[in-house]
Design a protein around this motif. Structure first.
Motif, PDB file in Angstrom:
ATOM      1  N   VAL A   1       1.058   0.565 -10.727  1.00  0.00           N
ATOM      2  CA  VAL A   1      -0.061   0.694  -9.790  1.00  0.00           C
ATOM      3  C   VAL A   1      -1.045  -0.453  -9.993  1.00  0.00           C
ATOM      4  O   VAL A   1      -1.524  -1.078  -9.029  1.00  0.00           O
ATOM      5  CB  VAL A   1      -0.753   2.059  -9.957  1.00  0.00           C
ATOM      6  CG1 VAL A   1      -2.037   2.108  -9.131  1.00  0.00           C
ATOM      7  CG2 VAL A   1       0.189   3.193  -9.544  1.00  0.00           C
ATOM      8  N   LYS A   2      -1.356  -0.756 -11.247  1.00  0.00           N
ATOM      9  CA  LYS A   2      -2.270  -1.864 -11.548  1.00  0.00           C
ATOM     10  C   LYS A   2      -1.718  -3.192 -11.021  1.00  0.00           C
ATOM     11  O   LYS A   2      -2.440  -3.985 -10.405  1.00  0.00           O
ATOM     12  CB  LYS A   2      -2.484  -1.947 -13.065  1.00  0.00           C
ATOM     13  CG  LYS A   2      -3.414  -3.071 -13.506  1.00  0.00           C
ATOM     14  CD  LYS A   2      -3.730  -2.954 -14.992  1.00  0.00           C
ATOM     15  CE  LYS A   2      -2.562  -3.337 -15.878  1.00  0.00           C
ATOM     16  NZ  LYS A   2      -2.375  -4.821 -15.935  1.00  0.00           N
TER      17      LYS A   2
ATOM     18  N   LYS B   1      -1.756  -3.360  -7.104  1.00  0.00           N
ATOM     19  CA  LYS B   1      -3.132  -3.554  -6.631  1.00  0.00           C
ATOM     20  C   LYS B   1      -3.574  -5.007  -6.845  1.00  0.00           C
ATOM     21  O   LYS B   1      -4.235  -5.602  -5.987  1.00  0.00           O
ATOM     22  CB  LYS B   1      -4.079  -2.598  -7.353  1.00  0.00           C
ATOM     23  CG  LYS B   1      -3.981  -1.159  -6.876  1.00  0.00           C
ATOM     24  CD  LYS B   1      -4.987  -0.266  -7.604  1.00  0.00           C
ATOM     25  CE  LYS B   1      -4.956   1.156  -7.061  1.00  0.00           C
ATOM     26  NZ  LYS B   1      -5.894   2.051  -7.788  1.00  0.00           N
TER      27      LYS B   1
ATOM     28  N   LYS C   1       0.832  -1.203   0.000  1.00  0.00           N
ATOM     29  CA  LYS C   1       0.000   0.000   0.000  1.00  0.00           C
ATOM     30  C   LYS C   1       0.867   1.254   0.000  1.00  0.00           C
ATOM     31  O   LYS C   1       0.547   2.255  -0.654  1.00  0.00           O
ATOM     32  CB  LYS C   1      -0.925  -0.005   1.216  1.00  0.00           C
ATOM     33  CG  LYS C   1      -2.020  -1.053   1.141  1.00  0.00           C
ATOM     34  CD  LYS C   1      -2.815  -1.116   2.446  1.00  0.00           C
ATOM     35  CE  LYS C   1      -3.863  -2.225   2.397  1.00  0.00           C
ATOM     36  NZ  LYS C   1      -4.587  -2.350   3.693  1.00  0.00           N
TER      37      LYS C   1
ATOM     38  N   SER D   1       8.172  -5.208  -5.527  1.00  0.00           N
ATOM     39  CA  SER D   1       6.858  -5.492  -4.948  1.00  0.00           C
ATOM     40  C   SER D   1       6.639  -6.990  -4.791  1.00  0.00           C
ATOM     41  O   SER D   1       6.049  -7.445  -3.806  1.00  0.00           O
ATOM     42  CB  SER D   1       5.748  -4.871  -5.803  1.00  0.00           C
ATOM     43  OG  SER D   1       5.661  -5.485  -7.074  1.00  0.00           O
TER      44      SER D   1
ATOM     45  N   LEU E   1       3.800   6.045  -5.561  1.00  0.00           N
ATOM     46  CA  LEU E   1       3.583   6.250  -6.995  1.00  0.00           C
ATOM     47  C   LEU E   1       2.526   7.312  -7.277  1.00  0.00           C
ATOM     48  O   LEU E   1       2.630   8.058  -8.255  1.00  0.00           O
ATOM     49  CB  LEU E   1       3.195   4.924  -7.650  1.00  0.00           C
ATOM     50  CG  LEU E   1       4.306   3.856  -7.672  1.00  0.00           C
ATOM     51  CD1 LEU E   1       3.738   2.504  -8.093  1.00  0.00           C
ATOM     52  CD2 LEU E   1       5.446   4.262  -8.584  1.00  0.00           C
ATOM     53  N   THR E   2       1.519   7.393  -6.439  1.00  0.00           N
ATOM     54  CA  THR E   2       0.464   8.387  -6.667  1.00  0.00           C
ATOM     55  C   THR E   2       0.869   9.761  -6.136  1.00  0.00           C
ATOM     56  O   THR E   2       0.622  10.778  -6.783  1.00  0.00           O
ATOM     57  CB  THR E   2      -0.855   7.921  -6.030  1.00  0.00           C
ATOM     58  OG1 THR E   2      -0.635   7.573  -4.657  1.00  0.00           O
ATOM     59  CG2 THR E   2      -1.403   6.705  -6.751  1.00  0.00           C
TER      60      THR E   2
ATOM     61  N   ILE F   1       2.079   2.006  -3.487  1.00  0.00           N
ATOM     62  CA  ILE F   1       1.045   2.677  -4.285  1.00  0.00           C
ATOM     63  C   ILE F   1       0.972   4.160  -3.912  1.00  0.00           C
ATOM     64  O   ILE F   1       0.859   5.027  -4.798  1.00  0.00           O
ATOM     65  CB  ILE F   1      -0.322   1.986  -4.080  1.00  0.00           C
ATOM     66  CG1 ILE F   1      -0.286   0.568  -4.668  1.00  0.00           C
ATOM     67  CG2 ILE F   1      -1.434   2.803  -4.729  1.00  0.00           C
ATOM     68  CD1 ILE F   1      -1.523  -0.256  -4.387  1.00  0.00           C
ATOM     69  N   ARG F   2       1.067   4.471  -2.609  1.00  0.00           N
ATOM     70  CA  ARG F   2       1.061   5.879  -2.201  1.00  0.00           C
ATOM     71  C   ARG F   2       2.247   6.633  -2.774  1.00  0.00           C
ATOM     72  O   ARG F   2       2.117   7.773  -3.228  1.00  0.00           O
ATOM     73  CB  ARG F   2       1.073   5.985  -0.668  1.00  0.00           C
ATOM     74  CG  ARG F   2      -0.232   5.623  -0.003  1.00  0.00           C
ATOM     75  CD  ARG F   2      -0.294   6.168   1.410  1.00  0.00           C
ATOM     76  NE  ARG F   2       0.836   5.736   2.231  1.00  0.00           N
ATOM     77  CZ  ARG F   2       0.874   4.582   2.900  1.00  0.00           C
ATOM     78  NH1 ARG F   2      -0.144   3.735   2.828  1.00  0.00           N
ATOM     79  NH2 ARG F   2       1.932   4.277   3.632  1.00  0.00           N
TER      80      ARG F   2
ATOM     81  N   GLU G   1       3.699  11.367  -8.594  1.00  0.00           N
ATOM     82  CA  GLU G   1       3.498  11.174 -10.031  1.00  0.00           C
ATOM     83  C   GLU G   1       4.246  12.206 -10.868  1.00  0.00           C
ATOM     84  O   GLU G   1       4.959  11.859 -11.815  1.00  0.00           O
ATOM     85  CB  GLU G   1       2.004  11.205 -10.353  1.00  0.00           C
ATOM     86  CG  GLU G   1       1.702  10.977 -11.825  1.00  0.00           C
ATOM     87  CD  GLU G   1       0.219  10.853 -12.101  1.00  0.00           C
ATOM     88  OE1 GLU G   1      -0.315  11.734 -12.806  1.00  0.00           O
ATOM     89  OE2 GLU G   1      -0.393   9.881 -11.615  1.00  0.00           O
TER      90      GLU G   1
END
Length: 491
Positions: free
Chosen positions: A83-84, A87, A46, A141, A52-53, A49-50, A56
């Motif tokens: 990200v995909k 997830k 998680k 990951s 990467l977002t 993902i944070r 950006e």
């Protein structure tokens, strides 16, 4: 990267004692059980993902700085896919990490057999410069998902992305269990002096051989993702629409994928003589449309790679085969998308991996001749074919070998978490993406539990023919006869 360049990035070359202490510290963290905890793994994914977002725009900037990539290409090929993928791993991790029941033979009754996935331990990931974010964080990951402590060594040839990873991974991830080490070949060689539970290297075959040779010292298992000359077969397509779609996808997989500087980019095209002129004209017109605005294609990595590619075109025999493009700008490190028609088979552009915006087109009398041609070459990491001929598709799958085969598209297989990604033969070994990343960094432990309730004495000496006969039935799974034997009946 030279030590001076590392220092300029705010990192000093890592001496052996520092690296050794880091590896020992990671092993202590792993042995504590911290990384094995499922909640810890989920929290780290998680956090990725944070990262990467949240970052950006900074990611777009460093990828442009290193390779001149447009933000659209960066999102499509690296950020969006990552990200995909992460997830997808989060959604399935609990299932992947669960024990699986295995079949237990009746002769062992009562008993149970299980397959229990466990992390390997402390692993090392070497990433490559052409997808400097994706080829770093995709395997990272997977290693985290499997429950390992990890060292990431980004490529020094993409210094802005490497510095970004070194600065941000400790801010978002558990810095006790995940480390980033910057530096050049000397640092890479020093890292390989230490004991690892798995090493994943993505890069050239030349460096891959060095990694393997170094791994022998500690019998370290190695996975290699290497380069190759990925062929693309283009069959005669009756529909004008199908031809245009095929050309769109070929251009996307050649010039719009880091300017062809990717291990899965199309290296060369194989086409029937009668179709070659039509294909070339379609490529020319579509290239003109796709590349009309700046930013349609990334630049060549550096002067060294520019000289290598320009050297291909400076061969007079190859220069004579140019049917489109060929313009080179050494100051901007740009080479125009270039088409070659039947360059000499012994030229460097045909014997070495192109890894750039030059596309040789090889003609054959009939498309079925491509099978013998492909079988005569080293196995590529990817093979592509644009065809509606089901028999040809079947022959390609059954008669040739490659890391993957994609029909009527190219490069998109990299974005699929549901299928493994990896090479075969000279293009590498070891597969990852999705569950395969989890498995790459896991060990499947066999666990067998037996009861004391029943004991079969035919397993032990002294031997006689009856015991041997019983064993025959056991090994042939003839449980009906085994039952009668155990009761003392004879046939």
């Amino acid at each position: 990267m030279a030590p001076a360049m590392v220092a300029a990035m705010g990192e000093k070359p890592k001496p052996a004692v520092v690296l050794g202490g880091m590896v020992s510290g990671l092993r202590e963290v792993y042995e504590s059980g911290r990384t094995k905890d499922l909640e810890w793994r989920q929290s780290q994914l998680k956090a990725l993902i944070r990262l990467l977002t949240d970052k950006e725009e900074e990611i777009f900037a460093v990828l442009h700085d290193d390779l001149g990539k447009h933000r659209g290409e960066s999102f499509r090929d690296e950020l969006g896919i990552l990200v995909k993928s992460i997830k997808y791993t989060l959604q399935n991790l609990k299932k992947w990490a669960a024990s699986e029941r295995a079949e237990s033979p009746l002769v062992a009754f009562p008993a149970t057999a299980m397959v229990v996935p466990e992390p390997l331990g402390v692993v090392l990931v070497f990433s490559c410069w052409n997808l400097p974010l994706g080829l770093a964080l995709e395997p990272l990951s997977g290693a985290i998902a499997a429950g390992n402590a990890v060292v990431l060594k980004p490529s020094e040839l993409a210094p802005s992305t490497a510095a970004f990873l070194a600065a941000n991974i400790p801010r978002y991830l558990d810095s006790r269990a995940v480390k980033v080490v910057l530096g050049g070949p000397n640092v890479g060689e020093e890292l390989m002096e230490h004991r690892w539970d798995k090493v994943l290297f993505t890069g050239s075959a030349r460096i891959g051989r060095i990694i393997m040779a170094k791994a022998v010292k500690h019998l370290t298992p190695v996975a290699l993702e290497l380069g190759s000359k990925c062929p693309c077969i283009v069959d005669w397509l009756d529909s004008k629409r199908d031809r245009q779609i095929a050309v769109n996808r070929i251009i996307g997989a050649k010039w719009s994928t880091c300017a062809g500087q990717a291990c899965i980019a199309i290296d060369h095209v194989i086409v029937e003589e009668r179709f070659a002129p039509i294909l070339i004209e379609l490529l020319k017109s579509t290239l003109k449309r796709f590349m009309a605005k700046p930013g349609g294609m990334a630049r060549i990595l550096n002067a060294k790679h520019f000289e290598r590619l320009s050297g291909y075109l400076e061969d007079n025999r190859v220069a004579a085969s140019v049917v489109h493009g060929g313009y080179m700008d050494p100051k901007k490190l740009n080479i125009e998308p270039t088409l070659l028609l039947n360059p000499p088979a012994d030229s460097d552009v045909m014997t070495e991996e192109v890894f750039g915006p030059i596309l040789p087109i090889i003609t054959v009398k009939k498309i079925e001749d491509c099978i013998a041609y492909l079988k005569s070459k080293p196995k590529p990491i990817a093979m592509y074919a644009f065809t509606n001929n089901e028999r040809l598709k079947r022959r390609i799958v059954e008669e040739t070998s490659s890391g993957s085969v994609t029909f009527n598209d190219a490069v998109v297989q990299y974005a699929l978490e549901s299928v493994p990604f990896g090479g075969v033969g000279h293009s590498g070994f070891g597969q990852y993406h999705g569950k395969y990343s989890f498995e790459l960094f896991s060990h499947k432990k066999a666990v067998f539990k037996r009861s004391f309730l029943i004991e079969f004495m035919f397993r032990y000496p002294p031997w006689d023919e009856r015991k041997i006969g019983t064993l025959r039935h056991v090994f042939s799974y003839n449980y009906f006869l085994l039952f009668f034997n155990l009761l003392g009946f004879r046939r």
